[in-house]
Design a protein around this motif. Structure first.
Motif, PDB file in Angstrom:
ATOM      1  N   GLY A 131       0.813  -1.213   0.000  1.00 10.66           N
ATOM      2  CA  GLY A 131       0.000   0.000   0.000  1.00 10.66           C
ATOM      3  C   GLY A 131       0.840   1.253   0.000  1.00 10.66           C
ATOM      4  O   GLY A 131       0.556   2.222  -0.716  1.00 10.66           O
ATOM      5  N   GLU A 132       1.903   1.252   0.790  1.00  9.67           N
ATOM      6  CA  GLU A 132       2.799   2.400   0.872  1.00  9.67           C
ATOM      7  C   GLU A 132       3.467   2.665  -0.473  1.00  9.67           C
ATOM      8  O   GLU A 132       3.564   3.802  -0.929  1.00  9.67           O
ATOM      9  N   PHE A 133       3.900   1.581  -1.136  1.00 12.49           N
ATOM     10  CA  PHE A 133       4.561   1.731  -2.433  1.00 12.49           C
ATOM     11  C   PHE A 133       3.604   2.283  -3.488  1.00 12.49           C
ATOM     12  O   PHE A 133       3.964   3.171  -4.262  1.00 12.49           O
ATOM     13  N   VAL A 134       2.367   1.753  -3.540  1.00 15.70           N
ATOM     14  CA  VAL A 134       1.390   2.209  -4.538  1.00 15.70           C
ATOM     15  C   VAL A 134       1.077   3.683  -4.340  1.00 15.70           C
ATOM     16  O   VAL A 134       0.996   4.448  -5.311  1.00 15.70           O
ATOM     17  N   ILE A 135       0.928   4.115  -3.096  1.00 17.04           N
ATOM     18  CA  ILE A 135       0.641   5.531  -2.827  1.00 17.04           C
ATOM     19  C   ILE A 135       1.817   6.404  -3.257  1.00 17.04           C
ATOM     20  O   ILE A 135       1.634   7.443  -3.909  1.00 17.04           O
ATOM     21  N   LYS A 136       3.037   5.993  -2.918  1.00 17.12           N
ATOM     22  CA  LYS A 136       4.213   6.766  -3.328  1.00 17.12           C
ATOM     23  C   LYS A 136       4.344   6.821  -4.846  1.00 17.12           C
ATOM     24  O   LYS A 136       4.720   7.855  -5.407  1.00 17.12           O
ATOM     25  N   SER A 137       4.027   5.707  -5.507  1.00 16.61           N
ATOM     26  CA  SER A 137       4.188   5.670  -6.958  1.00 16.61           C
ATOM     27  C   SER A 137       3.238   6.636  -7.658  1.00 16.61           C
ATOM     28  O   SER A 137       3.521   7.093  -8.772  1.00 16.61           O
ATOM     29  N   LEU A 138       2.119   6.970  -7.010  1.00 19.97           N
ATOM     30  CA  LEU A 138       1.166   7.904  -7.618  1.00 19.97           C
ATOM     31  C   LEU A 138       1.785   9.279  -7.834  1.00 19.97           C
ATOM     32  O   LEU A 138       1.411  10.001  -8.764  1.00 19.97           O
ATOM     33  N   TYR A 139       2.746   9.659  -6.981  1.00 29.45           N
ATOM     34  CA  TYR A 139       3.410  10.952  -7.141  1.00 29.45           C
ATOM     35  C   TYR A 139       4.192  11.016  -8.462  1.00 29.45           C
ATOM     36  O   TYR A 139       4.472  12.109  -8.979  1.00 29.45           O
ATOM     37  N   LEU A 140       4.542   9.848  -8.995  1.00 29.69           N
ATOM     38  CA  LEU A 140       5.228   9.801 -10.282  1.00 29.69           C
ATOM     39  C   LEU A 140       4.258   9.476 -11.420  1.00 29.69           C
ATOM     40  O   LEU A 140       4.344  10.058 -12.496  1.00 29.69           O
ATOM     41  N   TYR A 141       3.339   8.540 -11.165  1.00 31.12           N
ATOM     42  CA  TYR A 141       2.401   8.139 -12.216  1.00 31.12           C
ATOM     43  C   TYR A 141       1.525   9.305 -12.685  1.00 31.12           C
ATOM     44  O   TYR A 141       1.330   9.499 -13.889  1.00 31.12           O
ATOM     45  N   VAL A 142       0.970  10.059 -11.743  1.00 34.63           N
ATOM     46  CA  VAL A 142       0.015  11.112 -12.116  1.00 34.63           C
ATOM     47  C   VAL A 142       0.640  12.119 -13.077  1.00 34.63           C
ATOM     48  O   VAL A 142       0.108  12.353 -14.174  1.00 34.63           O
ATOM     49  N   PRO A 143       1.784  12.753 -12.730  1.00 33.54           N
ATOM     50  CA  PRO A 143       2.350  13.731 -13.680  1.00 33.54           C
ATOM     51  C   PRO A 143       2.833  13.101 -14.975  1.00 33.54           C
ATOM     52  O   PRO A 143       2.674  13.686 -16.055  1.00 33.54           O
ATOM     53  N   LEU A 144       3.411  11.890 -14.889  1.00 32.06           N
ATOM     54  CA  LEU A 144       3.923  11.249 -16.095  1.00 32.06           C
ATOM     55  C   LEU A 144       2.797  10.896 -17.064  1.00 32.06           C
ATOM     56  O   LEU A 144       2.920  11.093 -18.286  1.00 32.06           O
ATOM     57  N   VAL A 145       1.698  10.366 -16.528  1.00 25.43           N
ATOM     58  CA  VAL A 145       0.564  10.018 -17.396  1.00 25.43           C
ATOM     59  C   VAL A 145      -0.025  11.273 -18.034  1.00 25.43           C
ATOM     60  O   VAL A 145      -0.344  11.293 -19.226  1.00 25.43           O
ATOM     61  N   LEU A 146      -0.147  12.349 -17.246  1.00 20.26           N
ATOM     62  CA  LEU A 146      -0.669  13.601 -17.799  1.00 20.26           C
ATOM     63  C   LEU A 146       0.239  14.141 -18.906  1.00 20.26           C
ATOM     64  O   LEU A 146      -0.246  14.609 -19.951  1.00 20.26           O
ATOM     65  N   ILE A 147       1.538  14.048 -18.701  1.00 16.88           N
ATOM     66  CA  ILE A 147       2.487  14.507 -19.720  1.00 16.88           C
ATOM     67  C   ILE A 147       2.373  13.655 -20.986  1.00 16.88           C
ATOM     68  O   ILE A 147       2.318  14.178 -22.103  1.00 16.88           O
ATOM     69  N   LEU A 148       2.314  12.339 -20.814  1.00 14.45           N
ATOM     70  CA  LEU A 148       2.233  11.432 -21.964  1.00 14.45           C
ATOM     71  C   LEU A 148       0.923  11.631 -22.729  1.00 14.45           C
ATOM     72  O   LEU A 148       0.916  11.613 -23.967  1.00 14.45           O
ATOM     73  N   VAL A 149      -0.173  11.818 -21.999  1.00 13.88           N
ATOM     74  CA  VAL A 149      -1.460  12.073 -22.658  1.00 13.88           C
ATOM     75  C   VAL A 149      -1.387  13.380 -23.438  1.00 13.88           C
ATOM     76  O   VAL A 149      -1.872  13.472 -24.578  1.00 13.88           O
TER      77      VAL A 149
END
Length: 267
Positions: free
Chosen positions: A235-253
């Protein structure tokens, strides 16, 4: 039977969702009520879990069989597409997991490198392949996404499929599953973000789901590696990964839209 076949052929989206959720819910009832079936690690539980996990594929195969498209759809789904740099997005989960580990090392956190041995890698890959992407993506991205995309466009379709995909996973929080150790909101957000990435990949794969299966696999494997290394709770890892996934996905989109490269060619 003829009427049912006609209904499935004329309404593939509704038929797919109905079949997928009926199969998975029957499996859930068995998991909750059959002794030893609450885990895939038992001889009784494994076939029940496999049926549940493979329910999207089973539903897709039934729909395509009724429409007499099964062979064509399987050939397209598992064909090797023309190369596109967008397909490299399938490795993003490993990059994000590596970045988080590097950040933790810089902060002085202890990582149990000795826990991971190369002999674990092939079993980790195979288990995560069959208990996940190989059983799901023929349904979610092979059938559902392109069917919805016809009417709603790629981005809305990716969001819709992501929401349904998340809902389909929800019963796992009634069981002692690896997913239940992750807050449902964080898991759901991750799933929707992955669905966006999968939509982008699909748009450049001529109907093939191979790179999508790899993306799903690398996400699951990254969770497994992090768990083995003992650096984070899932759970801790998934929450931390969101700090990278959210901006990266927005940039890629954004790049995907600006370059106007969102047409999908199917062979």
């Amino acid at each position: 039977m003829g009427r049912i076949n006609l209904l499935l052929a004329d309404n593939p989206i509704a038929g797919f969702l109905l079949l997928t959720f009926i199969i998975s819910l029957i499996s859930l009832v068995l998991m909750l009520n059959v002794s030893g079936a609450h885990t895939p690690e038992s001889s009784i539980g494994l076939p029940i879990w496999l049926i549940a996990i493979w329910s999207p594929n089973i539903a897709a195969i039934i729909i395509w069989s009724v429409k007499k498209e099964l062979l064509l759809k399987l050939q397209t789904s598992f064909s090797f597409p023309d190369f596109s740099w967008w397909q490299c997005v399938s490795l993003l989960p490993l990059v994000i997991a590596g970045a988080i580990l590097i950040l933790e090392l810089q902060r002085g956190h202890v990582i149990q490198w000795s826990n991971f041995e190369l002999k674990f890698l092939i079993p980790l890959l195979l288990i995560n392949l069959f208990l996940g992407p190989l059983g799901e993506e023929l349904g979610w991205r092979g059938l559902l996404y392109p069917e919805i995309k016809t009417n709603y466009g790629w981005m809305a379709s990716a969001l819709i499929v992501g929401a349904i995909w998340s809902l389909w996973h929800a019963p796992l929080w009634l069981l002692d599953s690896p997913q239940s150790k992750i807050p449902f909101w964080a898991f759901s957000l991750n799933v929707v973000l992955l669905s966006m990435l999968m939509g982008i990949i699909y748009n450049h794969s001529q109907g093939s789901i191979i790179a999508i299966v790899i993306l799903h696999l690398t996400f699951n494997v990254s969770l497994g590696i992090i768990d083995v290394l003992g650096s984070h709770q899932p759970g801790e890892f998934v929450i931390k990964s969101l700090y990278l996934y959210v901006p990266l996905v927005l940039i890629l989109v954004g790049i995907h839209e600006v370059t106007g490269s969102h047409t999908c060619r199917i062979q």
